[in-house]
Design a protein around this motif. Sequence first.
Motif, PDB file in Angstrom:
ATOM      1  N   ALA A  32       1.191  -6.818   3.969  1.00 50.08           N
ATOM      2  CA  ALA A  32       2.376  -6.992   3.123  1.00 50.08           C
ATOM      3  C   ALA A  32       3.257  -5.744   3.124  1.00 50.08           C
ATOM      4  CB  ALA A  32       1.943  -7.330   1.700  1.00 50.08           C
ATOM      5  N   HIS A  33       2.652  -4.589   3.351  1.00 52.79           N
ATOM      6  CA  HIS A  33       3.410  -3.335   3.388  1.00 52.79           C
ATOM      7  C   HIS A  33       3.802  -2.930   4.810  1.00 52.79           C
ATOM      8  CE1 HIS A  33       1.959  -2.982  -0.747  1.00 52.79           C
ATOM      9  NE2 HIS A  33       2.929  -2.086  -0.925  1.00 52.79           N
ATOM     10  N   GLY A  34       3.663  -3.826   5.777  1.00 53.48           N
ATOM     11  CA  GLY A  34       4.132  -3.567   7.130  1.00 53.48           C
ATOM     12  C   GLY A  34       3.112  -2.941   8.059  1.00 53.48           C
ATOM     13  N   GLY A  35       1.846  -2.985   7.726  1.00 52.26           N
ATOM     14  CA  GLY A  35       0.811  -2.422   8.583  1.00 52.26           C
ATOM     15  C   GLY A  35      -0.021  -3.512   9.260  1.00 52.26           C
ATOM     16  N   THR A  66      -3.474   0.557  11.209  1.00 52.46           N
ATOM     17  CA  THR A  66      -2.234   1.184  11.647  1.00 52.46           C
ATOM     18  C   THR A  66      -1.192   0.784  10.619  1.00 52.46           C
ATOM     19  OG1 THR A  66      -2.902   1.001  13.957  1.00 52.46           O
ATOM     20  CG2 THR A  66      -0.566   1.383  13.520  1.00 52.46           C
ATOM     21  N   ALA A  67      -0.800   1.724   9.768  1.00 54.73           N
ATOM     22  CA  ALA A  67       0.086   1.370   8.655  1.00 54.73           C
ATOM     23  C   ALA A  67       0.784   2.623   8.136  1.00 54.73           C
ATOM     24  CB  ALA A  67      -0.729   0.734   7.526  1.00 54.73           C
ATOM     25  N   PRO A  68       1.900   2.425   7.412  1.00 51.08           N
ATOM     26  CA  PRO A  68       2.525   3.574   6.756  1.00 51.08           C
ATOM     27  C   PRO A  68       1.657   4.061   5.599  1.00 51.08           C
ATOM     28  CG  PRO A  68       3.690   1.546   6.204  1.00 51.08           C
ATOM     29  CD  PRO A  68       2.681   1.200   7.246  1.00 51.08           C
ATOM     30  N   HIS A  69       1.925   5.272   5.169  1.00 58.28           N
ATOM     31  CA  HIS A  69       1.108   5.862   4.123  1.00 58.28           C
ATOM     32  C   HIS A  69       1.184   5.072   2.815  1.00 58.28           C
ATOM     33  CE1 HIS A  69      -0.989   8.868   1.812  1.00 58.28           C
ATOM     34  NE2 HIS A  69       0.013   8.867   0.941  1.00 58.28           N
ATOM     35  N   ALA A  71       1.254   1.870   2.348  1.00 60.30           N
ATOM     36  CA  ALA A  71       0.309   0.749   2.387  1.00 60.30           C
ATOM     37  C   ALA A  71      -1.100   1.244   2.103  1.00 60.30           C
ATOM     38  CB  ALA A  71       0.373   0.057   3.745  1.00 60.30           C
ATOM     39  N   LEU A  72      -1.463   2.344   2.701  1.00 57.32           N
ATOM     40  CA  LEU A  72      -2.801   2.899   2.491  1.00 57.32           C
ATOM     41  C   LEU A  72      -2.967   3.391   1.055  1.00 57.32           C
ATOM     42  CD1 LEU A  72      -5.278   3.234   4.211  1.00 57.32           C
ATOM     43  CD2 LEU A  72      -4.597   5.579   4.598  1.00 57.32           C
ATOM     44  N   ALA A  73      -1.945   3.974   0.489  1.00 51.35           N
ATOM     45  CA  ALA A  73      -2.011   4.432  -0.899  1.00 51.35           C
ATOM     46  C   ALA A  73      -2.219   3.257  -1.848  1.00 51.35           C
ATOM     47  CB  ALA A  73      -0.735   5.197  -1.263  1.00 51.35           C
ATOM     48  N   GLU A  74      -1.585   2.121  -1.568  1.00 54.40           N
ATOM     49  CA  GLU A  74      -1.759   0.941  -2.416  1.00 54.40           C
ATOM     50  C   GLU A  74      -3.170   0.371  -2.292  1.00 54.40           C
ATOM     51  OE1 GLU A  74      -1.139  -2.161  -5.052  1.00 54.40           O
ATOM     52  OE2 GLU A  74      -0.071  -0.261  -4.778  1.00 54.40           O
ATOM     53  N   VAL A  75      -3.722   0.344  -1.086  1.00 53.01           N
ATOM     54  CA  VAL A  75      -5.095  -0.136  -0.895  1.00 53.01           C
ATOM     55  C   VAL A  75      -6.070   0.770  -1.628  1.00 53.01           C
ATOM     56  CG1 VAL A  75      -6.920  -0.421   0.819  1.00 53.01           C
ATOM     57  CG2 VAL A  75      -4.665  -1.348   1.262  1.00 53.01           C
ATOM     58  N   GLU A  76      -5.904   2.068  -1.509  1.00 50.85           N
ATOM     59  CA  GLU A  76      -6.791   3.011  -2.185  1.00 50.85           C
ATOM     60  C   GLU A  76      -6.659   2.894  -3.704  1.00 50.85           C
ATOM     61  OE1 GLU A  76      -5.957   6.850  -0.527  1.00 50.85           O
ATOM     62  OE2 GLU A  76      -7.208   6.454   1.237  1.00 50.85           O
ATOM     63  N   ARG A  77      -5.455   2.622  -4.201  1.00 53.50           N
ATOM     64  CA  ARG A  77      -5.260   2.434  -5.641  1.00 53.50           C
ATOM     65  C   ARG A  77      -6.025   1.208  -6.121  1.00 53.50           C
ATOM     66  NH1 ARG A  77      -2.587  -0.346  -9.345  1.00 53.50           N
ATOM     67  NH2 ARG A  77      -1.661  -1.770  -7.852  1.00 53.50           N
ATOM     68  N   GLN A  78      -5.927   0.112  -5.359  1.00 51.03           N
ATOM     69  CA  GLN A  78      -6.636  -1.106  -5.746  1.00 51.03           C
ATOM     70  C   GLN A  78      -8.148  -0.933  -5.653  1.00 51.03           C
ATOM     71  OE1 GLN A  78      -5.230  -4.680  -3.912  1.00 51.03           O
ATOM     72  NE2 GLN A  78      -3.110  -4.334  -4.552  1.00 51.03           N
ATOM     73  N   MET A  79      -8.614  -0.174  -4.666  1.00 52.16           N
ATOM     74  CA  MET A  79     -10.052   0.075  -4.551  1.00 52.16           C
ATOM     75  C   MET A  79     -10.570   0.920  -5.705  1.00 52.16           C
ATOM     76  SD  MET A  79     -10.924   0.641  -0.583  1.00 52.16           S
ATOM     77  CE  MET A  79     -10.841  -0.694   0.579  1.00 52.16           C
ATOM     78  N   LEU A  89     -13.514   6.019   1.978  1.00 54.38           N
ATOM     79  CA  LEU A  89     -13.115   7.211   2.723  1.00 54.38           C
ATOM     80  C   LEU A  89     -12.101   6.804   3.777  1.00 54.38           C
ATOM     81  CD1 LEU A  89     -13.615  10.255   3.457  1.00 54.38           C
ATOM     82  CD2 LEU A  89     -15.264   9.405   5.109  1.00 54.38           C
ATOM     83  N   THR A  90     -11.002   7.517   3.845  1.00 50.66           N
ATOM     84  CA  THR A  90      -9.970   7.249   4.826  1.00 50.66           C
ATOM     85  C   THR A  90      -9.762   8.494   5.678  1.00 50.66           C
ATOM     86  OG1 THR A  90      -8.880   5.784   3.264  1.00 50.66           O
ATOM     87  CG2 THR A  90      -7.611   6.471   5.175  1.00 50.66           C
ATOM     88  N   LEU A  91      -9.839   8.309   6.986  1.00 49.95           N
ATOM     89  CA  LEU A  91      -9.624   9.413   7.923  1.00 49.95           C
ATOM     90  C   LEU A  91      -8.406   9.115   8.795  1.00 49.95           C
ATOM     91  CD1 LEU A  91     -13.274   9.955   9.143  1.00 49.95           C
ATOM     92  CD2 LEU A  91     -12.031  11.304   7.471  1.00 49.95           C
ATOM     93  N   SER A  92      -7.559  10.097   8.959  1.00 55.63           N
ATOM     94  CA  SER A  92      -6.424   9.957   9.853  1.00 55.63           C
ATOM     95  C   SER A  92      -6.890  10.216  11.287  1.00 55.63           C
ATOM     96  CB  SER A  92      -5.337  10.955   9.461  1.00 55.63           C
ATOM     97  OG  SER A  92      -4.248  10.848  10.337  1.00 55.63           O
ATOM     98  N   MET A  93      -6.531   9.330  12.205  1.00 61.88           N
ATOM     99  CA  MET A  93      -6.984   9.420  13.594  1.00 61.88           C
ATOM    100  C   MET A  93      -5.785   9.507  14.530  1.00 61.88           C
ATOM    101  SD  MET A  93     -10.215   9.150  13.032  1.00 61.88           S
ATOM    102  CE  MET A  93     -10.950   8.869  14.602  1.00 61.88           C
TER     103      MET A  93
END
Length: 157
Positions: A32-35, A66-69, A71-79, A89-93
């Motif tokens: 939904a956030h473009g990732g 593969t997503a903008p930051h 989208a990842l911030a929203e997933v981490e907030r919901q988790m 744990l999220t690692l940038s690759m």
Amino acid sequence: MPNYEHVFLARQDVTSQQVEALTAQFKGVIEAHGGTVGKTEYWGVKSLQYRIKKNRKAHFTLLNITAPHAALAEVERQMSISEDILRFLTLSMDELEEGPSAMLRKSDRDDRRDDDRGFGFGGGRGGPRSGGGDRDRGPRRERFEGASEEPQQQGDE
């Protein structure tokens, strides 16, 4: 867009269907956030090294994202809000792996090793056909290897 490896741990009393539902929910948020979510791996229920929120085991799941930051911030907030998620744990690759992850390769290797060993029945380390001894030292010497065959008599001369 940046690439991420994201691993989350769900409570042990949650069913695997509920873990799949959580995974689908998080994938929906990312899309939904473009990732995009390239790969999803369910690693199963594994023992934890120490207790986390009174749990000794957890369901492990990997997401290659593969997503903008945002989208990842929203997933981490919901988790962090969810009671079913113990840790994440999220690692940038730089780039994501295409094949199976190291955890899946390890479980395949362990399964093959268990099949080769036969669980101690005729072979393997320390079994009856292994030759005995330690791996580094070789087989054990006989106790009286250096002694002569006949005992020497003293005082008869």
